[in-house]
Design a protein around this motif. Sequence first.
Motif, mmCIF file in Angstrom:
data_model
loop_
_atom_site.group_PDB
_atom_site.id
_atom_site.type_symbol
_atom_site.label_atom_id
_atom_site.label_comp_id
_atom_site.label_asym_id
_atom_site.label_seq_id
_atom_site.Cartn_x
_atom_site.Cartn_y
_atom_site.Cartn_z
ATOM 1 N N TYR A 134 44.936 -49.574 35.385
ATOM 2 C CA TYR A 134 44.144 -49.945 34.215
ATOM 3 C C TYR A 134 42.981 -48.964 33.992
ATOM 4 O O TYR A 134 42.914 -47.902 34.606
ATOM 5 C CB TYR A 134 43.654 -51.387 34.298
ATOM 6 N N GLY A 135 42.126 -49.299 33.034
ATOM 7 C CA GLY A 135 40.963 -48.467 32.742
ATOM 8 C C GLY A 135 41.108 -47.697 31.438
ATOM 9 O O GLY A 135 42.047 -47.887 30.656
ATOM 10 N N TYR A 136 40.142 -46.804 31.233
ATOM 11 C CA TYR A 136 40.141 -45.943 30.050
ATOM 12 C C TYR A 136 40.297 -44.495 30.505
ATOM 13 O O TYR A 136 39.556 -44.014 31.362
ATOM 14 C CB TYR A 136 38.843 -46.111 29.258
ATOM 15 N N TRP A 137 41.264 -43.798 29.930
ATOM 16 C CA TRP A 137 41.639 -42.441 30.316
ATOM 17 C C TRP A 137 41.487 -41.548 29.089
ATOM 18 O O TRP A 137 41.999 -41.868 28.009
ATOM 19 C CB TRP A 137 43.092 -42.400 30.788
ATOM 20 N N GLU A 138 40.802 -40.404 29.227
ATOM 21 C CA GLU A 138 40.538 -39.572 28.051
ATOM 22 C C GLU A 138 40.491 -38.087 28.416
ATOM 23 O O GLU A 138 39.997 -37.704 29.473
ATOM 24 C CB GLU A 138 39.202 -39.972 27.420
ATOM 25 N N LEU A 212 43.216 -46.933 26.419
ATOM 26 C CA LEU A 212 42.584 -48.112 26.993
ATOM 27 C C LEU A 212 43.703 -49.023 27.477
ATOM 28 O O LEU A 212 44.499 -49.536 26.684
ATOM 29 C CB LEU A 212 41.714 -48.825 25.956
ATOM 30 N N TRP A 213 43.746 -49.237 28.810
ATOM 31 C CA TRP A 213 44.868 -49.913 29.450
ATOM 32 C C TRP A 213 44.345 -51.122 30.216
ATOM 33 O O TRP A 213 43.519 -50.974 31.118
ATOM 34 C CB TRP A 213 45.572 -48.905 30.350
ATOM 35 N N THR A 214 44.797 -52.300 29.831
ATOM 36 C CA THR A 214 44.436 -53.533 30.520
ATOM 37 C C THR A 214 45.710 -54.244 30.970
ATOM 38 O O THR A 214 46.813 -53.712 30.816
ATOM 39 C CB THR A 214 43.597 -54.461 29.616
ATOM 40 N N ALA A 215 45.555 -55.465 31.505
ATOM 41 C CA ALA A 215 46.692 -56.151 32.122
ATOM 42 C C ALA A 215 47.828 -56.431 31.146
ATOM 43 O O ALA A 215 48.989 -56.504 31.558
ATOM 44 C CB ALA A 215 46.213 -57.442 32.768
ATOM 45 N N ASP A 216 47.543 -56.589 29.887
ATOM 46 C CA ASP A 216 48.611 -56.930 28.946
ATOM 47 C C ASP A 216 48.556 -56.142 27.643
ATOM 48 O O ASP A 216 49.201 -56.495 26.665
ATOM 49 C CB ASP A 216 48.566 -58.421 28.620
ATOM 50 N N VAL A 235 53.920 -53.785 29.501
ATOM 51 C CA VAL A 235 52.727 -53.025 29.890
ATOM 52 C C VAL A 235 52.694 -52.916 31.413
ATOM 53 O O VAL A 235 52.749 -53.933 32.108
ATOM 54 C CB VAL A 235 51.450 -53.697 29.371
ATOM 55 N N PRO A 236 52.637 -51.713 31.973
ATOM 56 C CA PRO A 236 52.706 -51.546 33.432
ATOM 57 C C PRO A 236 51.488 -52.108 34.146
ATOM 58 O O PRO A 236 50.396 -52.181 33.589
ATOM 59 C CB PRO A 236 52.811 -50.028 33.613
#
Length: 279
Positions: A134-138, A212-216, A235-236
């Motif tokens: 998860y998290g934010y990747w940029e 922006l990647w969260t649990a769902d 969603v992984p």
Amino acid sequence: MKLKLGIAVLLVLAGLTGTAQAADKQLPQANETTCSAAGQQRPAGMRLAWHDEFGGRTVDRRSWSTVMDFPGRAGGHYHNTSYGSYAVDRNVVLSGGKLRLVTDNKPVTGTDPAGTYQYTEGFISSHDKFFQQYGYWEICAKFPAGKGLWPAFWLIPQDRSWPPEIDVAEWFGSIGSMHSGLASGTWPDVRWDSHWATGPAPTTGWHRYGLLWTADRITFTVDGVPTSTITGDQVPDKPMYVVLNSGTWANADRGGPPDATTPFPNSFDVDYVRVYSAR
């Protein structure tokens, strides 16, 4: 510029294991004002977990590897037959505070796997060095223009499984389109949730490409503006790592491979990569 490039490549060679000589053609300059000039854009409620501003003289081996380690590759320096390019260390250049992943049209004889390849690319990944759930990747980046070019910013699972794969910013030069999306499911029954944006903006200026990647939920952004969202069980939920690479498309679809109009050498330029996690 040629002298500066030569010095930069020699410095890279000092810190990498590549044995081929540096490219002797002139790369376009990459010294324009980038998106980092506005300062760090910290997502609300998150902390900076890992980053590289590429201010050194050589790629940081504590953060990056130049060898591939994921399913679907044919060897440590070649993805698969969709690619026309072989990854070589000399194509990973740090210059002017930027990472420049070079693609060139000088054929190379590779050993991993063995063969002769028409094009070379630059490749780095954070496998075994940094991975996160998860998290934010940029990244802040500028993509090269040209038929058959295929640079990308993507995420792959640390556990070497596939799918999933998250393509944050994948540029197809032959069709002038940016792809972002998710591969999910189980091989060979792979599901693709994809978003396409057509236009030259990625090649004419610097932009922030984010995830922006969260649990769902997965939300893709460009310059902080959401462009598409994926929700659901696909969603992984496993830790993933960063891949950045240049390269060429080999197949006849999606506009086909490079031709005589493609400028070489060219480069996928990255000003920074930043990954944030929830506090």
